[in-house]
Scaffold this active site. Structure first.
Site, PDB file in Angstrom:
ATOM      1  N   HIS A 190     -12.556  -0.789  -8.620  1.00 58.74           N
ATOM      2  CA  HIS A 190     -13.155  -0.034  -8.522  1.00 58.74           C
ATOM      3  C   HIS A 190     -13.502   1.242  -8.096  1.00 58.74           C
ATOM      4  O   HIS A 190     -14.065   2.549  -8.560  1.00 58.74           O
ATOM      5  CB  HIS A 190     -15.021  -0.097  -8.116  1.00 58.74           C
ATOM      6  CG  HIS A 190     -14.683  -0.102  -6.874  1.00 58.74           C
ATOM      7  ND1 HIS A 190     -15.749  -0.416  -5.351  1.00 58.74           N
ATOM      8  CD2 HIS A 190     -13.047   0.019  -5.970  1.00 58.74           C
ATOM      9  CE1 HIS A 190     -15.619  -0.287  -4.019  1.00 58.74           C
ATOM     10  NE2 HIS A 190     -13.666   0.149  -4.002  1.00 58.74           N
TER      11      HIS A 190
ATOM     12  N   ASP B  14       0.748  -1.242   0.308  1.00 55.61           N
ATOM     13  CA  ASP B  14       0.160  -0.401  -0.243  1.00 55.61           C
ATOM     14  C   ASP B  14       0.964   1.110  -0.004  1.00 55.61           C
ATOM     15  O   ASP B  14       2.185   1.222   0.050  1.00 55.61           O
ATOM     16  CB  ASP B  14      -0.916   0.614   1.501  1.00 55.61           C
ATOM     17  CG  ASP B  14      -2.689   0.935   0.889  1.00 55.61           C
ATOM     18  OD1 ASP B  14      -3.111   0.152   1.012  1.00 55.61           O
ATOM     19  OD2 ASP B  14      -1.750   2.026   0.403  1.00 55.61           O
TER      20      ASP B  14
HETATM   21  C1  LIG Z   1     -10.894   0.846  -0.734  1.00 52.13           C
HETATM   22  S1  LIG Z   1      -9.700   0.887   0.021  1.00 52.13           S
HETATM   23  C2  LIG Z   1      -9.383  -0.776  -0.022  1.00 52.13           C
HETATM   24  C3  LIG Z   1      -8.661  -1.436   1.264  1.00 52.13           C
HETATM   25  C4  LIG Z   1      -9.045  -3.287   1.046  1.00 52.13           C
HETATM   26  N1  LIG Z   1      -7.915  -3.927   0.434  1.00 52.13           N
HETATM   27  C5  LIG Z   1     -10.137  -3.707   1.464  1.00 52.13           C
HETATM   28  O1  LIG Z   1     -10.752  -4.044   0.310  1.00 52.13           O
HETATM   29  O2  LIG Z   1     -10.445  -2.990   1.873  1.00 52.13           O
HETATM   30  C6  LIG Z   1      -8.081   1.061  -1.397  1.00 52.13           C
HETATM   31  C7  LIG Z   1      -6.651   0.825  -1.024  1.00 52.13           C
HETATM   32  O3  LIG Z   1      -5.686   1.348  -1.811  1.00 52.13           O
HETATM   33  C8  LIG Z   1      -5.042   2.037  -1.016  1.00 52.13           C
HETATM   34  N2  LIG Z   1      -4.103   2.584  -2.495  1.00 52.13           N
HETATM   35  C9  LIG Z   1      -4.082   3.961  -3.296  1.00 52.13           C
HETATM   36  N3  LIG Z   1      -3.686   4.450  -4.227  1.00 52.13           N
HETATM   37  C10 LIG Z   1      -2.589   3.145  -4.243  1.00 52.13           C
HETATM   38  C11 LIG Z   1      -1.198   3.256  -4.884  1.00 52.13           C
HETATM   39  N4  LIG Z   1      -0.568   3.654  -5.648  1.00 52.13           N
HETATM   40  N5  LIG Z   1      -0.867   2.105  -4.569  1.00 52.13           N
HETATM   41  C12 LIG Z   1      -1.140   1.343  -3.684  1.00 52.13           C
HETATM   42  N6  LIG Z   1      -2.281   1.450  -3.202  1.00 52.13           N
HETATM   43  C13 LIG Z   1      -2.886   1.992  -3.207  1.00 52.13           C
HETATM   44  C14 LIG Z   1      -5.602   3.112  -0.229  1.00 52.13           C
HETATM   45  O4  LIG Z   1      -4.489   3.304   0.502  1.00 52.13           O
HETATM   46  C15 LIG Z   1      -6.630   1.673  -0.145  1.00 52.13           C
HETATM   47  O5  LIG Z   1      -5.890   1.043   0.828  1.00 52.13           O
HETATM   48  O1  LIG Z   2     -17.868   3.221   2.052  1.00 57.66           O
HETATM   49  C1  LIG Z   2     -17.408   3.980   1.075  1.00 57.66           C
HETATM   50  C2  LIG Z   2     -16.529   4.595   1.136  1.00 57.66           C
HETATM   51  C3  LIG Z   2     -15.927   6.219   0.991  1.00 57.66           C
HETATM   52  C4  LIG Z   2     -15.528   7.175   1.385  1.00 57.66           C
HETATM   53  C5  LIG Z   2     -16.415   7.752   2.027  1.00 57.66           C
HETATM   54  C6  LIG Z   2     -16.081   9.109   2.505  1.00 57.66           C
HETATM   55  C7  LIG Z   2     -15.250   9.738   1.937  1.00 57.66           C
HETATM   56  O2  LIG Z   2     -14.808  11.838   2.350  1.00 57.66           O
HETATM   57  C8  LIG Z   2     -13.955   9.266   0.881  1.00 57.66           C
HETATM   58  C9  LIG Z   2     -14.565   8.243   1.254  1.00 57.66           C
HETATM   59  O3  LIG Z   2     -14.832   4.997  -0.023  1.00 57.66           O
HETATM   60  C10 LIG Z   2     -15.564   4.123  -0.034  1.00 57.66           C
HETATM   61  C11 LIG Z   2     -13.892   3.499  -1.039  1.00 57.66           C
HETATM   62  O4  LIG Z   2     -13.167   4.299  -1.715  1.00 57.66           O
HETATM   63  C12 LIG Z   2     -14.172   1.650  -1.526  1.00 57.66           C
HETATM   64  O5  LIG Z   2     -13.284   1.128  -2.320  1.00 57.66           O
HETATM   65  C13 LIG Z   2     -15.140   1.471  -0.839  1.00 57.66           C
HETATM   66  C14 LIG Z   2     -16.362   2.173   0.393  1.00 57.66           C
HETATM   67  C15 LIG Z   2     -15.967   3.013   0.359  1.00 57.66           C
END
Ligand SMILES: C[S@@+](CC[C@H](N)C(=O)[O-])C[C@H]1O[C@@H](n2cnc3c(N)ncnc32)[C@H](O)[C@@H]1O
Ligand SMILES: O=c1cc(-c2ccc(O)cc2)oc2c(O)c(O)ccc12
Length: 344
Positions: A249, A211
């Site tokens: 996504h 990450d």
């Molecule tokens: C929506 S979260 C998903 C976290 C986890 N995979 C889950 O499913 O709960 C998206 C993740 O992508 C990481 N991310 C964003 N840009 C990135 C990059 N350029 N390289 C690696 N990770 C990145 C963010 O820090 C975050 O932890």
């Molecule tokens: O359920 C979420 C919500 C966010 C989110 C909500 C409010 C903010 O100010 C920033 C982000 O982002 C999400 C996301 O990036 C994802 O991959 C799944 C779910 C949600």
């Protein structure tokens, strides 16, 4: 008062208010989660309901507004309310829904919702194609935009909730997918909640949570998990397989193709695979019990990210073909996401 049987027009006149006030369900549930009311009622159980005055005193909340909030939540089936025959007190007990709103279940995920989303879906946003919530300075990369809040504990807690729920479904419905995998890189794996569960269920796996540096630098040590900081747009650590759970996504087609190409380069051309855990929108079929949640998640992507979206199988196939994958499979894991396996 008995519920009248209304004709369609009269029912519509009542239902339309749902589109004015529907957002309040999330606001009021969010308030209950902030107060940890689901946890408090769960600890007492259904046989030991709590009175309004006890709840008010325990929470340090004014009785009248608390009663109104609990009345709203009981109407919507979040809690069960009852009144005592011997006094005018009202009592509250947990329900099967409130059980899912505790802090060790989906409670922290609810706390992530709403702030910073409202104008992301608006006439202005749809006409301009730009999410007014996010600084254009960051281009598509909201993750380094402080307004997005990726660095905040509330985001980590929410994603840990998500990982607990989805990885349980993966372990139950897709165990065969991890046979033969030694080193598994979880791209965007944050603090390793998903990998921690996977290496426990499949002890032969060596997990690497990859990450952003500012994310992994805050990750507490976790048995069996290595943390690597970097950007998936630059390079992905080499592995037998790479997982992308709730990553693609968040990004446009172009960025997703770029990420997929880096992931394809990280795995062996003959035996490697990329495991995508994301929703597959079913536009033609009847859908299932998660169809509403998937479409809601698509609106979250519109509201909270610059070009994120949920995708149909046809749209996923386009991405994978453009990224040079030869074939793919989709597995239903009976939750909001499916597992898409892509082979170089
Ligand atoms: C929506 S979260 C998903 C976290 C986890 N995979 C889950 O499913 O709960 C998206 C993740 O992508 C990481 N991310 C964003 N840009 C990135 C990059 N350029 N390289 C690696 N990770 C990145 C963010 O820090 C975050 O932890
Ligand atoms: O359920 C979420 C919500 C966010 C989110 C909500 C409010 C903010 O100010 C920033 C982000 O982002 C999400 C996301 O990036 C994802 O991959 C799944 C779910 C949600």
């Amino acid at each position: 008062m008995t519920k009248m049987v209304l004709d369609a027009e009269a029912q519509a006149g009542a239902d339309v208010w749902e589109y004015a006030f529907g957002f309040l369900k999330t606001i009021v549930v969010r308030c209950a989660v902030q107060l940890e009311i689901p946890d408090l009622l769960e600890k007492r159980g259904t046989e030991d309901p709590i009175s309004l005055s006890q709840l008010s005193s325990l929470l340090g909340c004014q009785a009248d507004p608390l009663h109104r909030v609990m009345r709203f939540l009981a109407f919507h089936g979040i809690f069960k309310s009852s009144s005592s025959s011997s006094s005018s007190s009202v009592y509250y007990a947990p329900t099967v829904i409130s059980r899912h709103l505790t802090r060790d279940n989906m409670g922290p995920f609810i706390l992530l919702q709403l702030p910073g989303m409202v104008n992301g879906i608006s006439a202005e946003a749809l006409r301009s194609g730009v999410n007014p919530n996010l600084k254009a300075a960051n281009g598509e990369d909201t993750w380094t935009d402080s307004a997005f809040g990726n660095h905040k504990q509330v985001f980590t807690d929410a994603m840990a909730c998500h990982a607990r729920s989805t990885v349980s479904a993966i372990i139950d419905n897709y165990p065969e997918g991890f046979k033969g995998i030694g080193r598994l890189v979880d791209v965007g794996g944050r603090h390793g909640m998903a990998l921690g569960m996977l290496v426990k269920a499949f002890p032969w796996i060596r997990g690497v949570s990859f990450d952003l540096e500012e994310v992994v630098s805050m990750a507490p040590p976790r048995d069996g998990i290595e943390f690597v900081g970097g950007s998936m747009f630059e390079s992905v650590p080499k592995a037998d397989a790479v997982m992308l759970m709730w990553i693609l996504h968040d990004w446009s087609d172009k960025s997703s193709i770029d990420i997929l190409k880096k992931c394809r380069e990280a795995v062996p051309a003959d035996t490697g695979k990329v495991i995508i855990v994301d929703a597959v929108i079913d536009e033609v079929g009847e859908g299932d019990e998660y169809t509403g949640a998937r479409l809601g998640l698509d609106m979250v992507m519109m509201a909270a990210t610059v070009k994120g979206k949920e995708r149909t199988y046809k749209e996923w196939t386009y991405l994978l073909n453009e990224a040079g994958f030869s074939r793919n499979t989709v597995t239903n894991i009976h939750t909001i996401e499916s597992v898409i396996e892509a082979y170089p």
